[in-house]
Write an enzyme that holds these catalytic residues in place. Structure first.
Site, PDB file in Angstrom:
ATOM      1  N   ASP A 103       1.541   0.603  -7.080  1.00  0.00           N
ATOM      2  CA  ASP A 103       0.707  -0.610  -7.023  1.00  0.00           C
ATOM      3  C   ASP A 103      -0.208  -0.724  -8.250  1.00  0.00           C
ATOM      4  O   ASP A 103      -0.964   0.206  -8.554  1.00  0.00           O
ATOM      5  CB  ASP A 103      -0.129  -0.568  -5.735  1.00  0.00           C
ATOM      6  CG  ASP A 103      -0.760  -1.910  -5.411  1.00  0.00           C
ATOM      7  OD1 ASP A 103      -1.505  -2.442  -6.267  1.00  0.00           O
ATOM      8  OD2 ASP A 103      -0.504  -2.441  -4.317  1.00  0.00           O
TER       9      ASP A 103
ATOM     10  N   ARG B 210      -2.848  -2.141  -8.704  1.00  0.00           N
ATOM     11  CA  ARG B 210      -4.289  -2.157  -8.453  1.00  0.00           C
ATOM     12  C   ARG B 210      -4.873  -0.766  -8.217  1.00  0.00           C
ATOM     13  O   ARG B 210      -6.055  -0.618  -7.916  1.00  0.00           O
ATOM     14  CB  ARG B 210      -4.588  -3.052  -7.235  1.00  0.00           C
ATOM     15  CG  ARG B 210      -4.158  -4.495  -7.433  1.00  0.00           C
ATOM     16  CD  ARG B 210      -4.092  -5.222  -6.110  1.00  0.00           C
ATOM     17  NE  ARG B 210      -3.081  -4.644  -5.218  1.00  0.00           N
ATOM     18  CZ  ARG B 210      -2.852  -5.059  -3.974  1.00  0.00           C
ATOM     19  NH1 ARG B 210      -3.563  -6.041  -3.476  1.00  0.00           N
ATOM     20  NH2 ARG B 210      -1.914  -4.497  -3.238  1.00  0.00           N
TER      21      ARG B 210
HETATM   22 CO    CO Z   1       1.226   0.608  -2.243  1.00  0.00          CO
END
Ligand code: CO
Length: 213
Positions: free
Chosen positions: A46, A48
């Site tokens: 991910d 983020r």
């Molecule tokens: Co994830």
């Protein structure tokens, strides 16, 4: 967020390198000579959850492996190779399996939708979902259910790291090595320790112990 072209990235890279040199003329030359991180991070891909950044570690301080939903399958050559290199060559003392709440891949694993090829990877998470189905189903709200599965997935993967022959061999050689399970909250940027450290073969079920040559 502003749209950035690949050329912007190359230009930003030059700026970054120049800033590093301004602060420390030997920043790159000293890093080039040796890599001696204490940490291996196994986290989600991910965008983020930028590993080094959220724990305040600089270049050279953490070896990083990221994949969809921070999974450590027993026979994944990619992940196993990372673990072996980190432990036997770099000599890391801590392995952190880091999940995050709100993981879209965990949510996908809880659906019955056809996601294509990735469903075969998500099946590792479905195994954990199936194993804790009653507990998770008793939680109210789809997001909270998914967040609990995010935690359980980290716990399972911590054990999976510990079960590898690489880690058990390291312990047998007397190497001090701890596997940690942490989880990151996107909404406040805070990492939570799930308190599931493993640092000895004895913590594994006897079925998984590898005790002598
Ligand atoms: Co994830």
């Amino acid at each position: 967020m502003p749209h950035r072209t690949p050329d912007d990235l190359l230009r930003q890279n030059k700026d970054w390198a120049a800033t590093k040199l301004e602060k420390d003329l030997e920043f790159f030359t000293s890093l080039e000579k040796v890599q001696k991180p204490d940490y291996l991070w196994i986290g989600c891909s991910d965008s983020r959850v930028p590993a080094n950044e959220i724990v305040g570690l600089k270049s050279g301080e953490m070896f990083v492996h990221r994949n969809i939903a921070n999974v450590v399958p027993h026979s994944d050559l990619n992940c196993l190779s990372v673990i072996q290199f980190a432990v036997e060559v770099l000599g890391v003392s801590h392995i952190i399996v880091a999940g995050h709440y709100g993981c879209g891949d965990i949510k996908a694993a809880m659906e019955n939708t056809d996601h294509g090829e990735i469903d075969n990877w998500l099946a590792y998470i479905k195994d954990t979902y199936r194993q804790h189905y009653q507990e998770i189903s008793a939680i109210s709200g789809a997001d909270r259910q998914a967040d609990r599965l995010c935690e359980l997935n980290v716990m399972v993967q911590v054990r999976n790291v510990a079960k590898t022959s690489v880690i058990q061999n390291a312990w047998r050689r007397g190497k001090k090595l701890t596997v940690h399970g942490w989880i990151y909250r996107l909404s406040d940027g805070i990492l939570h320790d799930l308190g599931v450290d493993v640092d000895a073969t004895e913590q594994l079920h006897e079925v998984f112990r590898i005790e002598s040559d």
